[in-house]
Write an enzyme that holds these catalytic residues in place. Structure first.
Site, short mmCIF file in Angstrom:
data_model
loop_
_atom_site.label_atom_id
_atom_site.label_comp_id
_atom_site.label_asym_id
_atom_site.label_seq_id
_atom_site.Cartn_x
_atom_site.Cartn_y
_atom_site.Cartn_z
N GLU B 63 0.81 -1.22 0.00
CA GLU B 63 0.00 0.00 0.00
C GLU B 63 0.84 1.27 0.00
O GLU B 63 0.48 2.27 -0.62
CB GLU B 63 -0.96 0.01 1.20
N HIS B 114 -14.86 -0.79 3.34
CA HIS B 114 -14.85 -1.61 4.56
C HIS B 114 -14.49 -0.78 5.79
O HIS B 114 -13.79 -1.24 6.69
CB HIS B 114 -13.89 -2.79 4.41
#
Lengths: 281, 319
Positions: B63, B114
């Protein structure tokens, strides 16, 4: 005068700028800056294609450079000013309040030549991959260059990026490692060893070149070769051996001048060793 | 629209609204590129990835590198949308966002699915409740948490027009659809859902639907509510807050987030400086979440409809 001689002359002036800037601010990072002065002189003096008179953030049709180890900002600021990105007189404002020449490079002050903030280590290679992808999408043949400290390679993000660039077949990118084996706390090999660095980059899928970073001819030749290896589906990394503090005898052979400013007497001693070639700011 | 007329029959997940919006953007604007950290299916980025392979980059489970790549892609005029779970979009990459995106003022859209308790069964490691606070604190960062499928779709389109970094937060569960495709989404401008006299309820994300349900129940008990859908948490709609609270004189804020640093604090900041008024927070009370069904978790952590009703009555008494 040969091109190499001209680049060496500019490197000497850049070194004078570095020690004067850091002395004037009473803070900054002279060691790595001095070690990379030859690289910067060559990069902007003969390797890269750019238009300093008309700074374009998007760098359309131009080469791009990212300084990932932002703490050696003095060498970059001097080089940018010496190539006309902004007035050399502004070098005297380094690290002072209201300056565009922040301690670490930033886009926040809109200093021409800077396209990304850096200082927190390990981020520049990822950024460079993004810029290289943008050039690919745009059909832009410009090359993306980066510089990293060897201590910086201890950051995990570097290796995420190292894995990513060959995967995406980035072949318009030349990364350079300032391989001086010094970092703040000591020798890199003592602080956190990099192991067989050449083999690591090869294993990650990069073309690896080695260069003597304080030998102008070696730098020029290495980057000519690096450019010739682009466009073949792989990124190129140059492991550039340098001496931290190069050009100032008492700053060499130690990590202690990583981030310390010279006092008045030390400045005088340093300047005695560095020829004023182009003219002080 | 009358409050009692909110009776949606269809449910969809907000992440699918993002996926549909991204696919639409791919068609409309060839500057848009997308990156994903090994969660294409979860983020519903398949349509974009399949249709525009030259503008889509699989970043893998890396990421930090993805955020850096996105920042770099802006140099050359691209508008990158990154996709991963909210936890990995913020906490994991805070310094990368801080330096390469926010401080460098790059036009990166950090799209996070999420978020919050309604992630459900995966539990606390993935249920970030701190992300709004983390992103709100960054200068230059715009923070948006839409409430349903179409609002997420429209927000995804709207942030393309916003010149600068954006954090777009949405979620996993299917949730009632009560906005429409043609409803304008204006960044920084709250949607006034209902006019009332007694209490202001300001909600964001999934909690907007619960605020509507709570207001319906309160209406039946003779308490009328202003409801503000505060989809943009930064820059916050100061005028909407002050207009409403200067009338009702009290406020309940509702968010699927820790009580610290989120919507409630953003509203309190506006009110304390301009129009001090009693406020009750519907938020997770400084704890991590846990595994469970989304609605069960909302109930356990004090974010149920009945909690909003109770908080509204309490804040009424404090006027």
């Amino acid at each position: 005068m040969s091109n190499t001689q001209q680049l060496e002359n500019l490197a000497s002036q850049i070194r004078r700028d570095i020690v004067r800037m850091v002395h004037s601010a009473s803070s900054g990072h002279p060691g790595g800056s001095l070690g990379c002065a030859d690289f910067f002189s060559a990069l902007y003096g003969s390797v890269m294609r750019f238009d300093a008179s008309n700074f374009d953030m998007d760098a359309k049709g131009e080469d791009v450079f990212f300084l990932s180890n932002g703490h050696i900002s003095p060498v970059w600021y001097s080089t940018l000013a010496r190539h006309g990105y902004f007035p050399v007189s502004e070098l005297g404002t380094f690290r002072q309040i209201d300056t565009r020449l922040q301690g670490h490079p930033t886009t926040a002050e809109h200093l021409p030549g800077i396209r990304m903030a850096s200082g927190s280590l390990g981020q520049g290679l990822s950024v460079a991959i993004g810029a290289a992808l943008a050039k690919r999408i745009n059909g832009d043949d410009g090359i993306v260059y980066t510089l990293h400290g060897d201590g910086e390679l201890q950051e995990g993000q570097i290796w995420e990026a190292a894995m990513s660039a060959p995967h995406h077949k980035i072949d318009n990118l030349i990364a350079t490692v300032d391989y001086n084996n010094r970092q703040i706390d000591g020798d890199v090999s003592d602080v956190l060893s990099l192991g067989d660095l050449n083999a690591k980059w090869v294993a990650f899928g990069w073309i690896v070149l080695e260069s003597e970073g304080n030998n102008m001819q070696s730098v020029v030749d290495t980057f000519a070769k690096a450019k010739s290896l682009l466009g073949q589906g792989k990124p190129v990394v140059v492991l550039m051996k340098t001496e931290m503090g190069a050009g100032v005898d008492f700053m060499m052979g130690t990590h202690k001048w990583h981030g310390v400013a010279p006092n008045d007497e030390q400045l005088a001693r340093a300047l005695e060793q560095l020829e004023e070639t182009v003219g002080d700011y | 629209m009358n409050l009692q007329d909110f009776n949606p029959t269809e449910e969809k997940d907000t992440r699918s609204g993002f996926g549909a919006g991204l696919a639409e953007l791919g068609k409309r604007d060839d500057r848009v590129v997308a990156l994903c950290a090994d969660l294409i299916g979860s983020l519903k980025m398949n349509a974009f990835a399949d249709t525009y392979p030259d503008r889509f980059f699989q970043a893998g489970v890396a990421e930090a590198n993805m955020i850096g790549m996105a920042a770099g892609l802006t140099i050359g005029g691209k508008i990158p949308y990154t996709g991963t779970f909210a936890n990995f979009s913020t906490g994991r990459v805070y310094d990368q966002i801080r330096q390469s995106v926010a401080y460098s003022k790059k036009n990166v859209k950090i799209c996070a699915s999420h978020a919050g308790l309604t992630l459900g069964e995966d539990g606390a490691t993935h249920q970030i409740l701190e992300d709004i606070g983390l992103m709100r604190m960054l200068p230059n960062m715009c923070v948006i948490n839409p409430c349903d499928y179409y609002q997420t779709y429209n927000a995804t389109l709207a942030i393309n027009e916003w010149d600068g970094p954006v954090y777009l937060r949405f979620g996993r569960p299917k949730w009632p659809m009560f906005t429409t495709k043609d409803q304008p989404f204006v960044i920084g401008k709250a949607w006034k859902i209902n006019d009332g006299q007694d209490v202001t309820i300001i909600a964001t994300g999934h909690m907007v639907w619960y605020a509507i349900l709570a207001a319906k129940e309160l209406e039946n008990q003779g308490v009328t509510c202003d409801i503000l859908n505060m989809h943009t948490i930064k820059p916050i709609d100061r005028d909407a807050i002050l207009d409403s609270v200067s009338k009702t004189k009290c406020v309940v804020t509702a968010e699927e987030h820790n009580i610290h640093g989120g919507l409630g604090d953003a509203v309190a900041q506006v009110l304390s400086q301009n129009f001090p008024a009693p406020q009750e927070y519907i938020a997770v009370n400084d704890s991590f979440g846990e595994s469970g069904k989304p609605k069960d978790l909302l109930k356990k952590y004090g974010l149920d409809v009945s909690d909003i009703v109770r908080a509204s009555k309490k804040v009424l008494e404090r006027k």
